[in-house]
Design a protein around this motif. Sequence first.
Motif, mmCIF file in Angstrom:
data_model
loop_
_atom_site.group_PDB
_atom_site.id
_atom_site.type_symbol
_atom_site.label_atom_id
_atom_site.label_comp_id
_atom_site.label_asym_id
_atom_site.label_seq_id
_atom_site.Cartn_x
_atom_site.Cartn_y
_atom_site.Cartn_z
ATOM 1 N N ASP A 1 35.935 52.681 49.774
ATOM 2 C CA ASP A 1 35.891 53.930 49.014
ATOM 3 C C ASP A 1 37.175 54.216 48.248
ATOM 4 O O ASP A 1 37.302 55.277 47.640
ATOM 5 C CB ASP A 1 35.590 55.102 49.950
ATOM 6 N N LYS A 2 38.132 53.299 48.297
ATOM 7 C CA LYS A 2 39.408 53.505 47.615
ATOM 8 C C LYS A 2 39.607 52.440 46.545
ATOM 9 O O LYS A 2 39.339 51.268 46.782
ATOM 10 C CB LYS A 2 40.574 53.423 48.603
ATOM 11 N N PRO A 3 40.100 52.850 45.387
ATOM 12 C CA PRO A 3 40.404 51.836 44.368
ATOM 13 C C PRO A 3 41.610 51.003 44.791
ATOM 14 O O PRO A 3 42.493 51.477 45.508
ATOM 15 C CB PRO A 3 40.712 52.658 43.118
ATOM 16 N N CYS A 4 41.635 49.768 44.377
ATOM 17 C CA CYS A 4 42.747 48.875 44.691
ATOM 18 C C CYS A 4 43.838 49.068 43.641
ATOM 19 O O CYS A 4 43.611 48.830 42.454
ATOM 20 C CB CYS A 4 42.269 47.432 44.709
ATOM 21 N N THR A 5 45.011 49.459 44.075
ATOM 22 C CA THR A 5 46.122 49.621 43.148
ATOM 23 C C THR A 5 46.802 48.278 42.912
ATOM 24 O O THR A 5 46.701 47.358 43.732
ATOM 25 C CB THR A 5 47.166 50.610 43.690
ATOM 26 N N LEU A 6 47.487 48.202 41.787
ATOM 27 C CA LEU A 6 48.233 46.974 41.503
ATOM 28 C C LEU A 6 49.296 46.739 42.571
ATOM 29 O O LEU A 6 49.536 45.604 42.967
ATOM 30 C CB LEU A 6 48.875 47.050 40.122
ATOM 31 N N THR B 1 51.305 51.075 36.128
ATOM 32 C CA THR B 1 50.483 51.199 37.329
ATOM 33 C C THR B 1 49.017 51.206 36.925
ATOM 34 O O THR B 1 48.677 51.373 35.760
ATOM 35 C CB THR B 1 50.805 52.501 38.103
ATOM 36 N N GLY B 2 48.162 51.025 37.892
ATOM 37 C CA GLY B 2 46.742 51.047 37.602
ATOM 38 C C GLY B 2 45.930 50.572 38.780
ATOM 39 O O GLY B 2 46.449 50.393 39.886
ATOM 40 N N THR B 3 44.651 50.372 38.522
ATOM 41 C CA THR B 3 43.741 49.908 39.559
ATOM 42 C C THR B 3 42.979 48.688 39.050
ATOM 43 O O THR B 3 42.855 48.460 37.848
ATOM 44 C CB THR B 3 42.735 50.999 39.960
ATOM 45 N N VAL B 4 42.467 47.939 39.991
ATOM 46 C CA VAL B 4 41.724 46.721 39.673
ATOM 47 C C VAL B 4 40.565 46.589 40.649
ATOM 48 O O VAL B 4 40.673 46.975 41.813
ATOM 49 C CB VAL B 4 42.662 45.487 39.719
ATOM 50 N N ALA B 5 39.448 46.082 40.148
ATOM 51 C CA ALA B 5 38.268 45.865 40.992
ATOM 52 C C ALA B 5 37.557 44.609 40.524
ATOM 53 O O ALA B 5 37.623 44.232 39.347
ATOM 54 C CB ALA B 5 37.329 47.069 40.889
ATOM 55 N N LEU B 6 36.870 43.978 41.443
ATOM 56 C CA LEU B 6 36.058 42.813 41.096
ATOM 57 C C LEU B 6 34.859 43.254 40.280
ATOM 58 O O LEU B 6 34.240 44.277 40.571
ATOM 59 C CB LEU B 6 35.556 42.120 42.360
ATOM 60 N N LEU C 1 35.960 38.579 35.290
ATOM 61 C CA LEU C 1 35.869 38.549 36.751
ATOM 62 C C LEU C 1 36.403 39.801 37.419
ATOM 63 O O LEU C 1 36.135 40.038 38.605
ATOM 64 C CB LEU C 1 36.601 37.316 37.288
ATOM 65 N N ILE C 2 37.167 40.607 36.683
ATOM 66 C CA ILE C 2 37.713 41.856 37.222
ATOM 67 C C ILE C 2 37.631 42.944 36.164
ATOM 68 O O ILE C 2 37.480 42.671 34.971
ATOM 69 C CB ILE C 2 39.189 41.717 37.680
ATOM 70 N N ALA C 3 37.755 44.185 36.628
ATOM 71 C CA ALA C 3 37.917 45.334 35.746
ATOM 72 C C ALA C 3 39.306 45.893 36.031
ATOM 73 O O ALA C 3 39.629 46.216 37.176
ATOM 74 C CB ALA C 3 36.849 46.383 36.031
ATOM 75 N N LEU C 4 40.123 45.971 35.018
ATOM 76 C CA LEU C 4 41.503 46.424 35.152
ATOM 77 C C LEU C 4 41.665 47.722 34.392
ATOM 78 O O LEU C 4 41.318 47.806 33.214
ATOM 79 C CB LEU C 4 42.445 45.351 34.594
#
Length: 86
Positions: free
Chosen positions: A25-30, A67-72, A56-59
């Motif tokens: 439930d949490k976004p992955c931070t860089l 800073t930011g988040t990344v997800a598959l 392959l990912i959404a950045l």
Amino acid sequence: MDEEVMAALGGVLLALRQIAAEWPDKPCTLAKLSKQTQLPMSVLRRQLTVLEEAGLIALALDEGGITGTVALSAAGSELAAQLIMP
């Protein structure tokens, strides 16, 4: 790409898969991904660019791009699952 680069990219995908499983439930931070992969942020950002261009990912970077988040993506999740199969 050589095998070393491909292995490093695969390692990032696997780390993202593990982080998503542990904190769904949490976004992955860089920062979290950098710590998990033990890669300097500059190296990680270059690898994320390659993975993003491959779909392959959404950045999502915050203003300033530091800073930011990344997800598959769906394709990234599928590839990561294939990487861990014996």
